[in-house]
Design a protein around this motif. Structure first.
Motif, short mmCIF file in Angstrom:
data_model
loop_
_atom_site.label_atom_id
_atom_site.label_comp_id
_atom_site.label_asym_id
_atom_site.label_seq_id
_atom_site.Cartn_x
_atom_site.Cartn_y
_atom_site.Cartn_z
N GLU A 194 0.92 -1.33 0.07
CA GLU A 194 -0.03 0.07 -0.04
C GLU A 194 1.04 1.29 -0.14
O GLU A 194 0.44 1.97 -0.58
CB GLU A 194 -0.89 0.00 1.17
CG GLU A 194 -2.24 -1.05 1.11
CD GLU A 194 -3.21 -0.93 2.12
OE1 GLU A 194 -4.22 -1.76 1.68
OE2 GLU A 194 -3.18 -0.46 2.91
N HIS A 195 2.03 1.32 0.70
CA HIS A 195 3.08 2.28 0.67
C HIS A 195 3.33 2.61 -0.84
O HIS A 195 3.49 3.68 -1.16
CB HIS A 195 3.94 2.14 1.53
CG HIS A 195 3.81 2.24 2.80
ND1 HIS A 195 4.73 1.77 3.83
CD2 HIS A 195 2.77 2.80 3.59
CE1 HIS A 195 4.21 2.18 5.13
NE2 HIS A 195 3.00 2.62 4.84
N GLU A 237 1.83 1.73 -3.53
CA GLU A 237 0.52 2.24 -4.24
C GLU A 237 0.50 3.89 -3.96
O GLU A 237 0.03 4.46 -5.14
CB GLU A 237 -0.73 1.45 -4.12
CG GLU A 237 -0.51 -0.06 -4.63
CD GLU A 237 -1.87 -0.80 -4.22
OE1 GLU A 237 -2.68 -0.47 -3.44
OE2 GLU A 237 -1.77 -2.07 -4.51
N LEU A 238 0.56 4.06 -2.67
CA LEU A 238 0.38 5.55 -2.51
C LEU A 238 1.41 6.45 -3.12
O LEU A 238 1.25 7.62 -3.53
CB LEU A 238 0.20 5.66 -0.95
CG LEU A 238 -0.82 5.15 -0.17
CD1 LEU A 238 -0.46 5.36 1.20
CD2 LEU A 238 -2.10 6.37 -0.60
N TYR A 245 0.93 7.79 -6.79
CA TYR A 245 0.33 9.10 -7.12
C TYR A 245 1.15 10.30 -7.15
O TYR A 245 0.88 11.26 -7.43
CB TYR A 245 -0.85 9.13 -5.92
CG TYR A 245 -2.10 8.12 -6.23
CD1 TYR A 245 -2.97 8.47 -7.23
CD2 TYR A 245 -2.01 6.81 -5.78
CE1 TYR A 245 -4.12 7.57 -7.54
CE2 TYR A 245 -2.88 5.90 -5.91
CZ TYR A 245 -4.12 6.29 -6.88
OH TYR A 245 -5.05 5.37 -6.91
N GLU A 246 2.49 9.83 -6.58
CA GLU A 246 3.34 11.05 -6.40
C GLU A 246 4.20 11.40 -7.64
O GLU A 246 4.55 12.27 -8.14
CB GLU A 246 4.32 10.91 -5.27
CG GLU A 246 5.16 12.02 -4.96
CD GLU A 246 4.70 13.36 -4.39
OE1 GLU A 246 3.50 13.06 -3.65
OE2 GLU A 246 5.02 14.22 -4.99
N HIS A 256 -4.20 0.71 -9.27
CA HIS A 256 -3.81 1.97 -8.59
C HIS A 256 -2.59 2.29 -9.56
O HIS A 256 -2.29 3.72 -9.64
CB HIS A 256 -3.34 1.76 -7.21
CG HIS A 256 -4.25 1.66 -6.27
ND1 HIS A 256 -5.16 2.66 -5.97
CD2 HIS A 256 -4.90 0.81 -5.53
CE1 HIS A 256 -6.07 2.42 -5.06
NE2 HIS A 256 -5.79 1.05 -4.61
N GLY A 312 -0.33 13.87 -4.19
CA GLY A 312 0.26 13.48 -5.11
C GLY A 312 0.31 14.06 -6.43
O GLY A 312 1.31 14.36 -7.11
#
Lengths: 208, 208
Positions: free
Chosen positions: A98-99, A101-102, A105-106, A165, A201
């Motif tokens: 999940e980190h 995937e987050l 977005y950046e 994602h 992001g």
């Protein structure tokens, strides 16, 4: 013992992944444009640092257990400790995915996105593989050692993991650019405004 | 045993805190306006869910150890397991404080901000208190049981914890509104644009 070899390979790979990932996000902390963004990436980096410290303790113990001869000498206490740690690190893999995937977005550059996405895919495969290994170990040692916790994957009740994602993050800038022409059709309690599609992001790349 | 009573009080309080916090952020997941925001709060909620499961195992064990008579019957294995779990939950408190600080950038209503900030302050006090307790336990049991890990607080090398996030988050809307008149004077590799001060949390409130 086959399972220990497989686990050793999984955690050696994710250990390298943590180091690469923390190096990638460190500039986001050093050069953050506001306190929220700084705290956000600092927090993620720290959680992975905590995981790294745990793995530096776990990986040598798994390596010792490659040998079946050695396994016979392992005390119940050591085995119980190991299984408890493995249970925790299964969630560690899930959280790392999940980190990653987050972070997708950046990052907008193809090279970095590809690197993040490969790590994400490997982490997901390792996570699923580890669930299988834990089920085998649970069966193998169930008489001697109770396995703490359960094997559910914390994905219950959410549809978040049905989302691609990698794809969603690649289109977030475009949707931001066209946000005024996009309508949110789902029921929401948040105030609506033309910038509603923006995220931490995507903001960095509004001008790109 | 005094330390076990103190730890039991700390973890009973944070257990209630997790439940309140997860209830507060659930609507952010249910009604998220984009996939990134949904993943972000889902991820935080899941990490706290994992912590809750661990505490549901730990708290009854601490309660049993209130009695000195019982402690004398505790095996080295049980004690080692307990200390290892306490080491992990010290980081759990630290991470929870950061989750609360991150959420302060989301919530703008005074009641909710006050609630989050009180939880943040209690969590910080509990975290510092726990560090002291762990140092005492480390000394007390150092002969019998090696304590895993170290006592550093993962705050090294960062100035993030010098920031008053309660204050910073309360002014983020204002700074967003005035972002075009604010210049980022620090060296940065990010593209500069007039929306550079925006964050996931502040965006929801641009129109308020």
């Amino acid at each position: 013992m086959q399972e220990m070899k497989q686990l050793h390979a999984i955690f050696t790979r994710t250990e390298a992944g943590i180091k690469s990932f923390r190096n990638m996000i460190q500039p986001l902390i050093d050069h953050a444009v506001d306190e929220h963004t700084k705290l956000y990436y600092h927090h993620i980096s720290e959680e992975e640092e905590q995981r790294l410290e745990r793995l530096e303790d776990l990986i040598p113990r798994l390596q010792k257990l490659h040998s079946v001869d050695y396994l016979e000498q392992v005390s119940d206490r050591e085995l119980s400790h190991l299984l408890s740690d493995l249970h925790l690190e299964r969630f560690g893999l899930h959280n790392f995915r999940e980190h990653l995937e987050l972070a997708l977005y950046e990052f907008k550059a193809d090279t970095e996105r590809q690197q993040l996405n490969e790590m994400r895919e490997h982490t997901q495969q390792d996570y699923l593989h580890m669930k299988e290994i834990m089920a085998k170990l649970s069966e193998k040692f169930s008489d001697a050692i109770p396995i703490k916790g359960n094997l559910h994957d914390h994905d219950h009740g959410h549809d978040i993991h049905q989302v691609d994602h990698f794809h969603a993050s690649s289109t977030s800038s475009a949707s931001v650019g066209n946000s005024s022409s996009q309508q949110n059709t789902s029921a929401t309690t948040f105030p609506s405004n033309e910038k509603k599609g923006l995220t931490v992001g995507s903001l960095r790349h509004l001008s790109s």
